[in-house]
Each structure stands twice: as C-alpha cells, then as structure tokens.
Design an enzyme around this catalytic site. Structure first.
Site: not given
Ligand code: NOJ
Length: 539
Positions: A23, A25, A27, A31, A100, A203, A262, A324-325
């Site tokens: 980060d 700045n 906040d 970024d 992405d 995605d 993906e 990230h999932d």
């Molecule tokens: C897959 C992404 O990796 C996930 O984070 C997102 O919630 C869903 N697609 C919907 O975009």
C-alpha cells in the site's frame, strides 16, 4: 539458449492479489504504486511475469471479480498513468504483465447492465440474458443453478423478466451470442494489448456460452445444491471453441502474447487439456493438482496424466499449488510454523516440466488468517458459514517485515494481517540462509540457469510410492535428478540402470550439502528432504 527463452513457457508466473500486496498511499488498500515499489523484490526473487487479480473499477461485491468497466483502473489501485508506469518499470526488469480478464460476467452496477435493465427495448437489453417462464413469473426460466447459491435466475420487477447469473446476483452474465457484445469483448483484448500488456488469465472462460435452447440440466447426486445437476447446458458449450480461436488470433497478431484459462468446473485434467492448442489457449489450469492431499502418489499420477494428455496436442503443462480461491498450501500441508514440507512442495513445483504459478506470500510460507464470523468479507464464506472456509483466509496482506501491519501499510489494512507476521516476514527470511524464501530464490536461480529444468524432457523414476517422488529432467547436455521425500521418515531411492554409476553433483538440497554415499545402488534420504542432483551428459 537465451535466445529462445519464452517467458510464459520457460519462466515463472507470480500471482499478485493487488489489494493485499503493498500500500503506497497508506489507505489500508494495496495499489499499483505499491506493486512498483516491490518490483525489485520480485526481480531478485527471479520471477518472469506477474499476474494481477482484477484492478478495474468494481463495487467489490466479489472483490474485483465484479468489474464495472473493462477499460479503466479502479481509483483505489491508482490511475491509468500508474498502470503505464507499472508496465514500463516491469518491462525494464524483464517482468511481464498478465491481467485477469473477467469477461463471463460484469457488475450489475456497470452502465451496460443499468441500461439493459431499464427497459425491454433498451439497445443494451440483449447484452445480458433475459428470459421468462411461460408458466408464470413465480417460476425461473429453467433449473440452472448459480455456482455460489440458489437459482441462477434473478427476477427483476422493472421489466418483469429474469436475468441469468452464474456467480453472484450482482454479477449478471454477458450474452456472448450478441454480436455487439462479442465485438466489445474482442475490443477489451485489443485495448490492453495495445497498452503493452503481455497476457491474460481468463476467468471462467468455459462459461461464456450457454445452451441456445436453455434446456434444463439433468440431475445428479452431490453435496452442495450446485452439484445436484450435471452442468452440461450452462458450461462448456461448443461455441466456446470459435471464440477461443478468435481470441488466439488477436493474441497472435502481437509478439509473444499469452492467455491461460481458468477452466471452471474442470474436475478432470482431460477437460482442461481440450482447451489448449495452437488455435485455442496457450494454457488452462488443471486444478486437480491443487486438490491433492500431501501424498506423492496423487501428485505423481496427475503429473503423468497431464503430461500424456498434453503431449497429444503439443500443449505445455502448468502447475499451481495456490491461488486466491483456495486455502494456502502452507495451511493445507504445513505443520504449524514449520517449513520443511513447503520446501519439498516448492522443489516439486519449480522443477516439473511446465510453467509454475506462484501466489504472493507462498515464498515465505504465509498461512491463512482465521476469521470470526463477523469478520468474514467473502460473500461465499458469509453465505456458507460454518460449512465452507471463507476465501478471505488466503487473501491477507503480504508480510514484508515486523513493523506495524507487517510493513504492508501504515493504516489498518482492509483485511487483517496474520499474527505470525512478527516472525514470518520477508525481511527475516532474507537474512536467514535456510529460510523458505531463500530456498525459493535458489530454486528459481537454478531453474533459470539449468536448461534441462526448463524445456528438458520429464522421465518419472518413481510412480507408485506414497512417500517418494523422483524424476529426471533431461536435455542433450545435462540430466537433473529430483528426489522428494513426502514423509518425515528416512527413505531410500533405488538407483535403477538409468541412474547408476553417474557422476552426480548436488545442485540444491534442504537437508544436505554433499552427495550422500550411495550403497548398493540405494540413494538415502532423510525425512522431508528435497534434493536436486545433476550430471553433465557425455557428448
Ligand atoms: C473465479 C475467480 O477466481 C473467483 O475469485 C470469482 O469469485 C469467480 N470466478 C467469479 O468471477
């Protein structure tokens, strides 16, 4: 050798979750200038590309995956000028930028959807999927289920029709069958390519098209409601192939551009593999790898299957242990704060034949944060609490040092920092020669300077062992033997005829500094050992 280095094939791609990286700045929200300030770190680590999770304007119902405008930058991340600067600074260091792209759906707050829902005869009406059920408005148009929960159809009172969404109701799916939408989607690619972007992560690309007759999905047994049907009419429709061909043609009209998809709902490697090829995607994710328990047999069978599937269409594999999932690999596999297993995982990921994807913080063994119910932000985590672990866990701020907020920001971060940051952080690990970070760094350096580890062939040495995973990577000039012990106990590897009597040199190990004594053709290993040996082939 240098000359034919292809960044997305021979290099390593590092995923950044921008709001949690750095980060600038103060906040509390990461970024683009923050990322720029860490390019030197990434360059020293040795990555060849960074993939940024979405940085476009978004109301953040799905943390950026609900994009409101494909052609702009969210002001919380910075400006378009900051983005251009990031491109420039990254390219200066030979780091490529992968964006992405979430083109299956868009935010319900986008001007497109707002126009579409305003009236049935609005020019944007057909940009989304509006339907009704002849039996009456209390019935959704068909039985399709949203991936996150409930029916995939949301009734809209203004125009008395349902619209379709696969994820959140705030993420209506675009109608890819509409020629204006299709053209606009192609424009999105061109817009970012023209700015100098090197590639895209697409995605849920295999969700773009739905059945043109909206037939009901057949039922099946499953745990979550979404799994109670076979997704044959809402996913993987054949029209997808034509779109991939068009996307690929656009990418190929620029030098060395790339797309990885993906593969949504790809429960088998076969499904992911069919989207890879010269007139399809460069690569698609096979998530079965990421779902393996800590068991060498599971990894070994996926590697063999993935290699053989892709050899049929000349495709190039990729491997992912984090994103990230999913809960982080260190949380899934690691024992408390101990990192030896993570070194075994790293050695595997970075020595296989295929592009490795790293996820920020993986290199220092970041663990998932634990959240109380009222702290959860992820909509899926909130909805399914306590049956589903929220995705927030793996999205916490990067741990740079032991100062307040782990050096991520001077203000309270948008998501809490893992309390282990006082010990587990980049600064501490840089100073410790035995740290996980230095092990990753060494692996990346070795990978870069050892051609056999990039394009060399892959020959399995073990196949059915629950404890050991061993393989050879070989090109005309060198042979590398990778030996990984998935157990805490000592083990030994039988040196078969192809391994015997060679002048093995130790390239890297987390457990030893010399080649061990090989007695009666058995190579000894201690628990949690990851070792790489090399010999130069006789010309
Ligand atoms: C897959 C992404 O990796 C996930 O984070 C997102 O919630 C869903 N697609 C919907 O975009």
């Amino acid at each position: 050798m240098e000359n034919n280095f292809l960044w997305w094939r021979d290099g390593v791609i590092y995923q950044i979750y921008p709001r949690s990286f750095s980060d600038s700045n103060n906040d509390g929200f990461g970024d683009l200038l923050g990322i720029i300030s860490k390019l030197e770190y990434l360059s020293e680590l040795g990555v060849d590309a960074i993939w940024l999770s979405p940085i476009y304007p978004s109301p953040d119902k799905d943390f950026g995956y609900d994009i409101a405008d494909y052609f702009d930058i969210d002001p919380r991340f910075g400006t378009m000028a900051d983005f251009d600067l990031l491109l420039h600074e990254a390219h200066k260091r030979n780091i490529h930028i992968v964006l992405d792209l979430v083109l299956n759906h868009i935010s319900d707050q986008s001007t497109w959807f707002q126009a579409s829902k305003s009236s049935r005869d609005n020019p944007y009406r057909d940009w989304f999927i509006w339907r009704e059920n002849p039996k009456g408005k209390q019935y959704p148009p068909n039985n399709w289920h949203s991936n996150f929960w409930g029916s995939a159809w949301k009734y809209d009172k203004t125009t008395e029709q349902y619209y379709y969404y696969m994820f959140l109701k705030e993420e209506p799916d675009l109608n890819w069958r509409n020629p204006d939408v299709y053209k606009k989607m192609m424009d999105v690619f061109k817009f970012w390519l023209n700015r100098g972007v090197d590639g895209f992560r697409l995605d849920v690309f295999n969700e773009y098209f739905k059945d043109d007759q909206f037939r009901d999905n057949p039922p099946k047994l499953g745990i979550r409601p979404f799994e109670w049907q076979k997704h044959i009419f809402d996913v993987n429709r054949p029209e997808m192939m034509g779109a991939l061909k068009d996307i690929r043609a656009i990418l190929d009209s620029y030098p060395e551009r790339y797309a990885v998809g993906e593969t949504f709902l790809a429960t088998t490697s076969e499904e992911a593999a069919k989207y890879i090829g010269p007139d399809k995607l460069h690569d698609a994710f096979d998530f079965t790898f990421l779902e393996c328990p800590w068991n060498s047999k599971c990894f070994s069978s996926i590697i063999t299957r993935w290699n053989s599937l892709l050899s049929r269409n000349d495709g190039w594999p990729n491997y992912v242990l984090n994103n990230h999932d999913q809960p982080r690999s260190a949380t899934r596999y690691g024992k408390r704060e101990e990192d030896e297993r993570m070194k075994v995982a790293a050695a595997m990921l970075l020595t296989l034949r295929g592009t490795p994807f790293l996820y920020y913080g993986e290199e220092i063994g970041m663990r998932d944060i634990k959240l109380k119910r009222n702290e959860i932000l992820d909509p899926v985590g909130k909805h399914y609490w306590p049956f589903f672990v929220s995705r927030d866990g793996c999205r916490s701020p990067m741990q740079w040092d032991s100062s307040e907020n782990a050096g991520f920001s001077k203000r309270k971060p948008w998501l809490k920092v893992h309390p282990n940051y006082l010990q587990r952080n980049v600064k501490n690990q840089k100073e410790d020669p035995n740290s996980l970070l230095n092990f990753y760094k060494n692996l990346l350096t070795i990978r870069k300077t050892t051609p056999a580890l990039q394009k060399g062939s892959f020959v399995p040495v073990t196949s059915n062992s629950r404890r050991l995973l061993a393989y050879i990577r070989q090109d005309v000039s060198q042979t590398v033997l990778v030996v990984l012990n998935f157990s805490h106990h000592k083990a030994r590897l039988a040196m078969g005829s192809q391994l015997r009597g060679k002048d093995w040199q130790l390239l890297l190990s987390n457990k030893r500094s010399l080649v061990p004594e090989i007695k009666n053709n058995w190579l000894p290993l201690v628990g949690d050992e990851a070792s790489l040996y090399i010999y130069k082939n006789k010309k």
